[in-house]
Write an enzyme that holds these catalytic residues in place. Structure first.
Site, mmCIF file in Angstrom:
data_model
loop_
_atom_site.group_PDB
_atom_site.id
_atom_site.type_symbol
_atom_site.label_atom_id
_atom_site.label_comp_id
_atom_site.label_asym_id
_atom_site.label_seq_id
_atom_site.Cartn_x
_atom_site.Cartn_y
_atom_site.Cartn_z
ATOM 1 N N HIS A 74 0.807 -1.216 0.000
ATOM 2 C CA HIS A 74 0.000 0.000 0.000
ATOM 3 C C HIS A 74 0.845 1.273 0.000
ATOM 4 O O HIS A 74 0.603 2.181 0.806
ATOM 5 C CB HIS A 74 -0.927 0.008 1.224
ATOM 6 N N PRO A 75 1.821 1.446 -0.888
ATOM 7 C CA PRO A 75 2.616 2.679 -0.884
ATOM 8 C C PRO A 75 1.814 3.874 -1.398
ATOM 9 O O PRO A 75 1.016 3.746 -2.335
ATOM 10 C CB PRO A 75 3.776 2.340 -1.828
#
Length: 539
Positions: A470-471
């Site tokens: 989830h960057p």
């Protein structure tokens, strides 16, 4: 002669597919969508069970990045899968549909970002949804199909009951009135098929004469002249033939939290010192490009099972082939499942305004992103910290557009982040020990019985923690007086006309959930911003 379009979209992922469909609804404008990967229309992508293969290896579907050595994680380099091809990461992810907590968006608004409060974004979530639940908080006629899981295993109900026995709330809808608690996940699946952003949006737009979709087109730079983005240079084919397109109105950069800052930097937009080190001439100084990187760090706990059929038993040996054949021929069987249908949002301590730990429960022994094959039946709990304090960065090492960017996630840089990850392990153990799981739970395999003290838990976290994919944040949205802001609240790149960034990279802070649904919401709202209109706030 170079082809000209009103809008050129760079990146055919979750945001790019959404924009391509929404902007081309107007027949008076022309839209070009450039995607470095392929069409992603094969059975491995369509079949939900294919996620286990897609996520674990570099391929035509997966860019397969690695971080730099992480100083707080025993100097390990971490595997970072990112989707390649139409649909982007929505074509390889775990298909969890979660919008985040309303407080996440109200925080954005309180940072001086008008139009991004929960009441402002809820109409866009509803517009994108074709939700199985219905009701006032869900959309019913949007392009993205959202369905319940199909697995009839007793494990999911037992896990939810174990959460209740451990003292946590139970919720029937993580996207409803109350996010906190244990419950079932909604999935971006339709009739047993992965419903990626490409399936949702491009399928309804491909026949339009004003939309051109070019796959196998890797962007090398955004052309900028006299302070304005004028087009995009890219290469195509096995021989990397150069090509370019002109954008008469805007270039819309939708390459994701890793590659949007990379493309900006290759185009000469970023911190002048860092650009000079990479051998790139500065076109426009914007120090925030690539900064503010945030991600959900995850620990993966394992238990052996008994009296429970898991993914190992149902897919081992020739059974895996049989699963694929049945799915291809009839669309039935275990290929319709991704073995991740329940979980939780809970708090690591009292007094928090919203949960700061998320749990994904997997009916399989998962290790190292699935790259270490299971040899027995078991279940796994992914536990991640939802709102980390640590900040990293993404940057280019050279002017070579084909080189992977440098990813410095800087996980666990603060004491609070280390505390929450320690609590993740304690929460996982507490839940797994409850009576509801007694019929199914056998020995704890990871961390294992020898990991007990805080120091031992911290050491195990450092040695094993990984990304849960989830960057965000590397082209941060901010106010005019924010020196780290890359885009304004309308997602326009500061100081350059005709250029916007529209993807997860613009999030100023992480949402308290998976990030795919919020990314599509951002693109839905951006389409209206470009058109000069907005939906009414939620009542």
């Amino acid at each position: 002669m170079t082809q000209a379009y009103d809008y050129v979209i760079v990146g055919g992922g979750s945001a790019g597919c959404t924009l391509a469909a929404r902007l081309s609804e107007d027949p008076s404008v022309t839209v070009c969508l450039l995607e470095a990967g392929g069409r992603n229309d094969n059975v491995l992508v369509r079949m939900p069970a294919g996620v286990g293969t897609l996520i674990k290896q570099k391929s035509v579907h997966n860019w397969g990045f690695w971080t730099e050595p992480e100083s707080h994680l025993d100097n390990r380099r971490l595997w970072w899968p990112r989707g390649k091809g139409l649909g982007g990461s929505s074509a390889i992810n775990g298909m969890i549909y979660a919008r985040g907590n309303p407080g996440d968006y109200d925080d954005w608004a309180q940072r001086g970002l008008p139009g991004w409060s929960w009441d402002s974004v809820l109409p866009y979530f509803k517009r994108l949804e074709r939700h199985h639940r219905g009701g006032d908080l869900h959309g019913s006629d949007g392009p993205l199909h959202i369905s319940p899981g199909e697995n009839d295993t007793p494990f999911n109900a037992a896990l939810i009951e174990a959460g209740r026995q451990a003292g946590y709330p139970v919720t029937t809808d993580f996207n409803g009135e109350r996010q906190e608690g244990f419950g079932p996940y909604d999935l971006t699946v339709s009739n047993g098929q992965r419903w990626s952003a490409a399936a949702a949006y491009l399928s309804m737009a491909r026949g339009r004469a004003n939309l051109t979709v070019v796959t196998g087109a890797r962007t090398t730079r955004i052309a900028i002249a006299n302070g304005r983005a004028t087009g995009v240079d890219y290469v195509t084919g096995k021989k990397a033939q150069p090509a370019s397109v002109v954008a008469d109105r805007e270039v819309l950069l939708c390459a994701g939290a890793v590659q949007s800052p990379q493309i900006l930097q290759l185009s000469g937009v970023g911190d002048p010192d860092r650009l000079a080190t990479a051998g790139v001439k500065t076109v426009h100084a914007l120090p925030g490009v690539g900064e503010n990187l945030q991600d959900h760090l995850d620990v993966l706990m394992n238990w052996r099972t008994r009296n429970l059929v898991t993914a190992f038993s149902t897919t081992k040996g020739l059974r895996q082939l049989a699963v694929g054949v049945e799915y291809m021929l009839r669309g039935t069987g275990l290929g319709r499942q991704q073995f991740l249908e329940s979980g939780a949002f809970v708090s690591s301590r009292e007094g928090l305004s919203r949960p700061d730990i998320q749990i994904h429960a997997v009916l399989a022994l998962m290790r190292d992103h699935g790259r270490e094959a299971a040899t027995e039946d078991g279940f796994s709990l992914h536990l991640c910290q939802l709102r980390p304090e640590s900040r990293g960065r993404i940057g280019i090492a050279s002017a070579d557009p084909f080189a992977d960017p440098l990813i410095e996630a800087n996980y666990l840089a603060t004491a609070e982040d280390r505390r929450v990850m320690r609590e993740c392990v304690k929460v996982g153990r507490d839940v797994a020990a409850q009576a509801a799981l007694d019929p199914y739970r056998d020995a704890e395999l990871a961390p294992g019985p020898d990991v007990r003290t805080d120091a031992q838990i911290d050491a195990w976290v450092r040695a094993t923690a990984e990304t849960i994919y989830h960057p965000i944040g590397t082209c941060k949205m901010g106010t005019a007086d924010d020196p780290g802001a890359v885009v304004d609240p309308d997602l326009r790149v500061r100081g350059i006309a005709g250029l916007r960034v529209i993807d997860a990279s613009v999030m100023p802070t992480l949402v308290s959930s998976n990030t795919n649904a919020p990314t599509i919401m951002i693109a839905e709202r951006a389409a209206d911003l470009i058109k000069g209109k907005t939906l009414a706030k939620a009542a």
